[in-house]
Scaffold this active site. Structure first.
Site, short mmCIF file in Angstrom:
data_model
loop_
_atom_site.label_atom_id
_atom_site.label_comp_id
_atom_site.label_asym_id
_atom_site.label_seq_id
_atom_site.Cartn_x
_atom_site.Cartn_y
_atom_site.Cartn_z
N ASP A 241 -8.66 -4.86 -6.23
CA ASP A 241 -8.35 -3.86 -5.21
C ASP A 241 -9.18 -2.59 -5.44
O ASP A 241 -9.05 -1.94 -6.48
CB ASP A 241 -6.86 -3.52 -5.27
CG ASP A 241 -6.37 -2.69 -4.10
OD1 ASP A 241 -7.21 -2.07 -3.42
OD2 ASP A 241 -5.15 -2.66 -3.87
N SER B 204 0.85 -1.19 0.00
CA SER B 204 0.00 0.00 0.00
C SER B 204 0.89 1.26 0.00
O SER B 204 1.68 1.42 -0.94
CB SER B 204 -0.97 -0.03 1.18
OG SER B 204 -1.98 0.93 1.04
N HIS C 282 -6.89 -5.60 -1.79
CA HIS C 282 -5.80 -4.80 -1.25
C HIS C 282 -4.98 -5.66 -0.28
O HIS C 282 -5.03 -5.49 0.94
CB HIS C 282 -6.37 -3.57 -0.54
CG HIS C 282 -5.38 -2.47 -0.33
ND1 HIS C 282 -4.75 -1.83 -1.36
CD2 HIS C 282 -4.90 -1.89 0.81
CE1 HIS C 282 -3.93 -0.91 -0.88
NE2 HIS C 282 -4.00 -0.93 0.43
#
Length: 636
Positions: free
Chosen positions: A552, A465, A584
Site C-alpha cells: 500500500d 482507508s 490499498h
C-alpha cells in the site's frame, strides 16, 4: 424462515462481465470478463457478440478499467505490480496481438491525460519519471510507443489540453490549501488567472475547454455553498452561470461530442439524477428515466453520439449494461454483471437524513435484514466510507447486501468532510478527524438505537482507508459503544501518515495538512498526535480485526503493524491479516474472498449473526498471511 445465505463468491468474486465500451465508430463492443479466472478485455462485433475473443492475457491482478483510443482499434489500460500504484500504460490492438507497455519505467507512476479526435495516432501521458513528485506531459505514438516531451511540470497538479493535445491551462495547489488556474504568459512561463481560496479549493475545479479552446467550463463554489457550473471566456475572463442546484454540488457533465458544450449535469443528494440543459438530450434522459432499469449513467458513446452504453443498477439489482440507440429510441440489454444474484434475497436500501448534534444534515443509507421484519432491534454494522473526501450513495452495495444477508442492519453515514454536499459541509471536517467526524458517526448510531433499529449491545464498526481509521478511533475513543471492529488499510498514526504519502501527492499535500494539522508546527504536531488512535491503544477494549496490503503506497503497512505492536504491548488481543501482493485494498478476487470469509466469521462470533464457514481452500487460494491472532479467528 431466514433468507438463504448468498455465497460470498457471488458478491465478491469476479463479475461475469463489466465495463462495456463502444468503439468510436460503433462497430465493436469491448468489455471485461474473466479469462482463466482473471479479468481481461474481450472484443466482439456489435452485431455478433457471440464471436467475442479475449485480447489481453493478464494472469495476476486483472484489468480493472480500459478505454478505446480514437484511432478506432487501440485499447488502453493501466496496470501496476502488487498494488503499488506505479501504474504502467498498456496498449493492445482490438484485432489481437501482444499488449505493449508505453511506459516501461521502473518505479514510475503514469496515467493517460488526454486523447483527441483531431490527432488520432497518439495520446497524452503524464509520467513522473524526471521528478517523482510531479508528472510531465508526453505525447505517445500508439503504433510505435515513441514518447516526446510536451510540457515539463514545474510543480503543477495537472494540465488542461486542447484538441491539438497542447496544454492550455495548468492547475497549481497553494501552500495554504488554495488552488489556482494558470495560463501561458506568452514568455514561456505561466501566470495566475483564477484563484480558489482554501475554503473553495475542494469544491471548485476546471472541467474542460470547448472545442475552440476559447471557453473554459468550471465547477465553482466561490460566493456560494453548492458548486455550480460556469463558463469562462479564456481571453476576457467574462464568467456566466450555466446551472446551479440548491440540493448539492453539480457533478458529472455530459458534453456535446462536437463542441464540448454541456448538455446535461448530474446532481446527488439522496439519489443520483441527470438534469438536461439542452433539448437535444432531454428526450434521451426522459426516455431512460422512464425505463425500469434503476439509476443509470453513460458508460460510453460513439463518435457520432448515435449509440450509448448505459450502466444501470438499483439497491436490489447489481449493475446491468444496456445498448441505447438514440435515433431508434430503443434499449437492449447487453449483460448482467452478476447474473448469479438474479433472484437472490437482496434487501432494499433506505435513505435517511439524521441531524448531527450541531445541526448538520447527515445523508445516510440503511439496509435492514429480513429478520428486522419482526420489529425487534437488530445487531448492526456501521460501515464507514473511505476518503474521507468521497461519499456513500444509494444503490447496489455489495457490503450492505453481504452484511444484511448475514443478519445485520447496515448503516452508512455521509459524515462531515464527505463530498458533493457543499463547501460548508466538506470544510466542516477540517481539524475534526477523530472528533466531530466521529461524533457524526456516534449521532447516527444513537439515532439507530432510538429508532429501535439497532441492538445497542451488538454494534460493530468497520471500513477501509479513512473508514479503517474511523474504526480505530471508534474503538479507542468510545471503547464501550462497539462490540467489535474491522479496520482495512486504515491509518493509525496521522504523523506517519503525512510523512509517508506518495511523492506524487506532493501537490495535494497542503490540503491534507489543512484537514489534519500541520506537522511543521508544534500545535499541528500536538493535534496530529491527539487524533491518532495509536496513542490511545490502551483504551481499546473490544475485539479488533486488521487487514492490510503489504504494498500500500497510501497507508503503509507500518500503520497496521505499529497498531498491532501497541496492542500487543498492552496485552490486548488483535487479529492481523497481511496480503503480500496487495496495496490499498484487495484487487485479486481470491484475496477479497479470503478477507470477507474471515471478516464475516469474526463478526458472527462477536455480534451473533450468520456466516458461511471459512473453507481451507479459500485461505490457501489467496496470499493471506495471518500475522497475529489466529486463535482469535478459529480458522481451519
Amino acid at each position: 424462515m431466514p433468507d438463504q445465505l448468498i455465497p460470498r463468491a457471488h458478491l465478491f468474486g469476479n463479475p461475469a462481465k463489466a465495463g462495456t465500451r463502444l468503439s468510436p465508430d460503433g462497430r465493436r463492443l469491448a468489455w471485461l470478463q474473466p479469462d482463466a479466472g482473471v479479468l481481461n478485455i474481450f472484443v466482439a462485433p456489435l452485431d455478433r457478440l457471440e464471436d467475442a475473443r479475449v485480447v489481453t492475457h493478464d494472469r495476476k491482478r486483472g484489468v480493472r478499467d480500459f478505454s478505446w483510443a480514437y484511432d478506432g482499434h487501440s485499447l488502453l489500460y493501466m496496470q501496476d505490480e502488487g498494488g503499488d500504484e506505479n501504474f504502467h500504460i498498456y496498449v493492445v490492438d482490438s484485432e489481437g496481438g501482444p499488449a505493449r507497455d508505453l511506459t516501461p519505467f521502473e518505479g514510475v507512476a503514469a496515467r493517460v491525460s488526454g486523447t483527441s479526435r483531431k490527432i488520432r495516432d497518439r495520446i497524452l501521458l503524464s509520467i513522473n519519471r524526471r521528478d517523482k513528485r510531479f508528472h510531465d506531459l508526453y505525447s505517445a505514438i500508439l503504433a510505435t510507443g515513441e514518447l516526446t516531451l510536451v510540457q515539463e511540470n514545474p510543480g503543477f497538479a495537472g494540465f488542461i489540453h486542447d484538441d491539438d493535445l497542447t496544454p492550455r491551462l495548468a492547475l497549481r495547489r497553494g501552500k495554504d490549501g488554495s488552488s489556482e488556474i494558470l495560463r501561458p504568459d506568452g514568455a514561456g512561463g505561466w501566470s495566475q488567472w483564477i484563484i480558489f481560496s482554501p475554503e473553495d479549493a475542494r469544491t471548485s475545479s476546471p472541467l474542460h475547454l470547448d472545442a475552440s479552446a476559447k471557453t473554459l467550463f468550471l465547477r465553482d463554489s466561490r460566493g456560494r455553498d453548492k458548486a455550480a457550473l460556469f463558463r469562462v471566456d479564456v481571453a476576457t475572463g467574462e464568467t456566466r452561470l450555466i446551472a446551479e442546484s440548491d440540493k448539492a454540488d453539480l457533478g458529472h457533465v455530459i458534453a456535446d461530442r462536437d463542441t464540448y458544450e454541456p448538455l446535461a449535469y448530474s446532481v446527488e443528494r439522496e439519489r443520483f439524477e441527470y438534469v438536461a440543459l439542452d433539448d437535444r438530450i432531454k428526450a434521451d434522459i426522459d426516455f431512460l428515466n422512464a425505463r425500469d432499469i434503476g439509476d443509470w449513467s453513460i458508460g460510453s458513446r460513439t463518435e457520432d453520439d448515435s449509440l450509448w452504453t448505459v450502466s444501470a443498477q438499483s439497491d436490489t439489482s447489481p449493475a446491468a449494461s444496456y445498448l441505447y440507440d438514440r435515433r431508434a429510441k430503443s434499449l437492449r440489454l447487453l449483460h448482467h454483471a452478476r447474473p448469479q444474484l438474479i433472484g437472490a434475497p437482496l434487501r432494499p436500501m433506505r435513505p435517511v437524513t439524521i441531524k448531527s448534534r450541531d445541526g448538520l444534515d447527515l445523508i445516510c443509507y440503511l439496509t435492514l435484514p429480513q429478520t428486522a421484519e419482526a420489529k425487534a432491534p437488530q445487531p448492526m454494522v456501521l460501515y464507514v466510507h473511505g476518503g474521507p473526501w468521497g461519499r456513500d450513495s444509494f444503490g447496489y452495495n455489495a457490503a450492505h447486501q453481504w452484511l444484511a444477508n448475514r443478519g445485520y442492519a447496515v448503516l452508512s453515514v455521509n459524515f462531515r468532510a464527505s463530498t458533493g454536499l457543499g463547501k460548508a459541509f466538506v470544510n466542516a471536517g477540517d481539524h475534526e478527524w477523530g472528533r466531530r467526524m466521529d461524533d457524526d458517526l456516534l449521532d447516527a448510531v444513537d439515532w439507530a438505537i432510538r429508532q429501535g433499529v439497532a441492538d445497542m449491545s451488538r454494534i460493530a464498526i468497520m471500513g477501509g482507508s479513512y473508514g479503517g481509521y474511523a474504526t480505530l478511533v471508534g474503538l479507542t475513543r468510545n471503547p464501550q459503544r462497539y462490540a467489535c471492529g474491522v479496520d482495512v488499510v486504515g491509518p493509525s498514526n496521522l504523523e506517519t501518515l503525512i510523512a509517508t504519502i506518495p511523492p506524487y501527492w506532493e501537490s495535494a499535500r497542503a490540503q491534507l495538512v489543512k484537514a489534519l494539522g500541520d506537522p511543521a508546527t508544534e500545535e499541528g504536531r500536538a493535534l496530529l498526535r491527539e487524533r491518532s488512535p495509536l496513542h490511545a491503544a490502551d483504551r481499546l477494549a473490544k475485539p479488533l480485526l486488521i487487514a492490510q496490503g503489504a504494498n500500500d503506497p497510501r497507508v503503509k503497512k507500518a500503520e497496521a503493524e505499529q497498531m498491532v505492536a501497541a496492542l500487543e504491548a498492552k496485552k490486548i488481543p488483535v487479529a492481523y491479516l497481511l496480503y503480500p501482493d496487495e496495496g490499498h485494498g484487495f484487487a485479486r478476487p481470491e484475496n477479497a474472498l479470503s478477507y470477507h470469509a474471515v471478516a464475516e466469521n469474526f463478526l458472527a462470533r462477536h455480534l451473533g449473526g450468520r456466516a458461511e464457514p471459512v473453507r481451507a481452500e479459500e485461505l490457501s487460494a489467496s496470499s493471506v498471511k495471518i500475522e497475529k491472532g489466529a486463535s482469535e479467528l478459529a480458522l481451519p
